[in-house]
Design a protein around this motif. Structure first.
Motif, PDB file in Angstrom:
ATOM      1  N   ASN A 101       0.764  -1.258   0.060  1.00 17.26           N
ATOM      2  CA  ASN A 101      -0.007   0.030   0.220  1.00 17.26           C
ATOM      3  C   ASN A 101       0.877   1.311   0.144  1.00 17.26           C
ATOM      4  N   ARG A 102       0.623   2.017  -1.003  1.00 13.43           N
ATOM      5  CA  ARG A 102       1.491   3.258  -1.129  1.00 13.43           C
ATOM      6  C   ARG A 102       0.561   4.407  -1.163  1.00 13.43           C
ATOM      7  N   PRO A 103       1.163   5.818  -1.069  1.00 14.72           N
ATOM      8  CA  PRO A 103       0.249   7.022  -1.290  1.00 14.72           C
ATOM      9  C   PRO A 103      -0.422   6.825  -2.627  1.00 14.72           C
ATOM     10  N   ASP A 104      -1.612   7.307  -2.880  1.00 22.82           N
ATOM     11  CA  ASP A 104      -2.334   7.298  -4.261  1.00 22.82           C
ATOM     12  C   ASP A 104      -1.367   7.997  -5.394  1.00 22.82           C
ATOM     13  N   GLU A 105      -0.750   9.075  -4.933  1.00 20.56           N
ATOM     14  CA  GLU A 105       0.041   9.785  -5.981  1.00 20.56           C
ATOM     15  C   GLU A 105       1.468   8.766  -6.349  1.00 20.56           C
ATOM     16  N   ALA A 110       3.596   5.056 -10.654  1.00 23.39           N
ATOM     17  CA  ALA A 110       4.378   3.669 -10.935  1.00 23.39           C
ATOM     18  C   ALA A 110       3.342   3.329 -11.990  1.00 23.39           C
ATOM     19  N   ALA A 111       2.257   3.223 -11.973  1.00 20.76           N
ATOM     20  CA  ALA A 111       1.289   2.706 -13.157  1.00 20.76           C
ATOM     21  C   ALA A 111       1.508   3.419 -14.263  1.00 20.76           C
ATOM     22  N   ILE A 112       1.599   4.593 -14.421  1.00 24.72           N
ATOM     23  CA  ILE A 112       1.985   5.179 -15.668  1.00 24.72           C
ATOM     24  C   ILE A 112       3.273   5.117 -16.205  1.00 24.72           C
ATOM     25  N   THR A 135      -9.582  -2.445  -1.007  1.00 26.02           N
ATOM     26  CA  THR A 135      -8.643  -2.293  -2.209  1.00 26.02           C
ATOM     27  C   THR A 135      -9.320  -1.978  -3.504  1.00 26.02           C
ATOM     28  N   ARG A 136     -10.437  -2.250  -3.606  1.00 22.82           N
ATOM     29  CA  ARG A 136     -11.215  -2.131  -4.992  1.00 22.82           C
ATOM     30  C   ARG A 136     -10.952  -0.842  -5.638  1.00 22.82           C
ATOM     31  N   ARG A 137     -11.084   0.155  -5.107  1.00 18.76           N
ATOM     32  CA  ARG A 137     -11.188   1.400  -5.884  1.00 18.76           C
ATOM     33  C   ARG A 137      -9.524   1.572  -6.290  1.00 18.76           C
ATOM     34  N   ARG A 138      -8.605   1.097  -5.288  1.00 19.82           N
ATOM     35  CA  ARG A 138      -7.227   1.360  -5.972  1.00 19.82           C
ATOM     36  C   ARG A 138      -6.636   0.448  -6.941  1.00 19.82           C
TER      37      ARG A 138
END
Length: 384
Positions: A101-105, A110-112, A135-138
């Motif tokens: 689990n990391r901060p959203d930013e 990382a995804a991009i 964790t669904r939304r993330r």
């Protein structure tokens, strides 16, 4: 008799249609021998080359590798060649347990970044966080960002859905993919189900949920992957005894194989967390080698690798399995096709298995394809 046959056709029409729909057979594509999971924050454009280099370095630093595993020289040379040519067959960029689990930013970035360099292997994709409420939304947000920035050819791309606990989660995943496809103008996306929870094997109503999950996912589901440690821990197995060969693991994988048989869905074993490092490298190599051979003998042709030094034993075990069995398989295939005698009276179903065995050996590089025409093998193996 014509009236009888007409009536039988009428009575069995629905069952015939259901059998064709639910059990379409082989998808006609190569199954990778392994999947490598790399945490997203450790993934970059050099990952595949670095893993290959580290695997070769492990062999260079331990020339006794051949003796440790009692390998024939020709198998060792093929392994070296594979580590040069294609050290990873299937790569999964991990945003789940390996990433945490990391901060959203941070996860957004990382995804991009991962999407822009993703395609390095014949098969590739990402493991998102589960569709459990916390964790669904993330998980869906990471997938959305990844798809938005994923350029080029998407052939071989697959999403891994972890910790599946209900048929409804599979249905929700299908809906999410349909929505994202429309948003990003994509062709149908596919995903794997990770079997890591007891609920995936046996529902509260006493039924095998994994079969219903496959039906709910339809042609989008390409694989069932066993999660060694989450599953074992969920059943209360002590950490020291959690293993790919524990009885609870064998039971789960038996159910997975039964559910997937005839559907075209690949079944993959899990991993061992005993890493080939330090003074215990020989024991870890022997263990991994034995576990891979065990999976292959059980009819599970894929597994997880978690460390570069596991690649040599993955390919050594796989290559030895196919090379040891090739001569007899070839003899039986030729006899089945009317060219000589083998001492076996093989039926069509066994011929399909023999052809599939040889074809998989050729595809991974264990054996040469010069003795058999790959197209003919694929036809005999009933690949679509």
């Amino acid at each position: 008799m014509d009236d009888l046959m007409t009536e039988l056709d009428r009575r069995l029409a629905a069952a015939d249609a259901a059998l064709t729909a639910d059990y379409p057979g082989d998808r006609g594509v190569r199954q990778p021998v392994h999947t490598v999971y790399v945490p997203a924050d450790r993934y970059d454009e050099k990952t595949v080359a670095d893993w290959g280099a580290q695997a070769r370095t492990a062999l260079d630093e331990h020339p006794e590798f051949v003796k440790v595993l009692d390998l024939p020289d020709d198998v060792y040379e093929r392994v070296r060649g594979k580590l040069e040519r294609e050290p990873i067959e299937d790569l999964r960029i991990d945003f789940e347990d390996g990433y945490g689990n990391r901060p959203d930013e941070e996860e957004d970035a990382a995804a991009i970044a991962a999407a822009r360099i993703a395609r390095q292997t014949p098969y590739y994709g990402l493991r998102i966080k589960s569709l459990e409420a916390p964790t669904r939304r993330r998980g869906i947000r990471t997938l959305d960002l990844f798809l938005e920035h994923l350029g080029g050819n998407r052939d071989g791309f697959v999403i891994t859905l972890p910790k599946v606990t209900s048929v409804e989660q599979v249905e929700a995943m299908v809906y999410a993919l349909e929505t994202l496809e429309a948003k990003h103008d994509l062709q149908p996306l596919q995903f794997e189900i990770q079997v890591e929870t007891p609920q995936a094997i046996l529902g509260s109503d006493g039924t095998a949920l994994i079969a219903r999950m496959l039906k709910a996912g339809g042609p989008r589901v390409t694989g069932l992957h066993y999660g060694t440690y989450d599953y074992s821990a969920s059943l209360g197995v002590a950490a020291a005894y959690q293993s790919m060969e524990h009885p609870v693991a064998d039971h789960a994988k038996d159910v997975m194989q039964l559910a997937a048989a005839g559907t075209g869905v690949f079944v993959s074993d899990g991993s061992t967390n005993v890493l080939p490092v330090g003074d215990a490298i020989h024991d870890a190599w022997r263990l991994h080698f034995r576990l891979v051979r065990r999976s292959l003998a059980r009819g599970i042709y894929q597994g997880w690798d978690m460390h570069p030094a596991q690649l040599p034993t993955r390919f050594a075990a796989t290559y030895l399995f196919y090379r040891e069995g090739f001569d007899q398989a070839a003899l039986r295939l030729r006899a089945y096709l009317g060219d000589g005698e083998s001492g076996y009276l093989d039926e069509p179903a066994t011929a399909v298995a023999l052809a599939g065995f040889v074809l998989r050996g050729i595809e991974c590089g264990a054996i040469d394809g010069s003795e058999f025409d790959a197209t003919g093998l694929a036809k005999l193996a009933r690949r679509a």
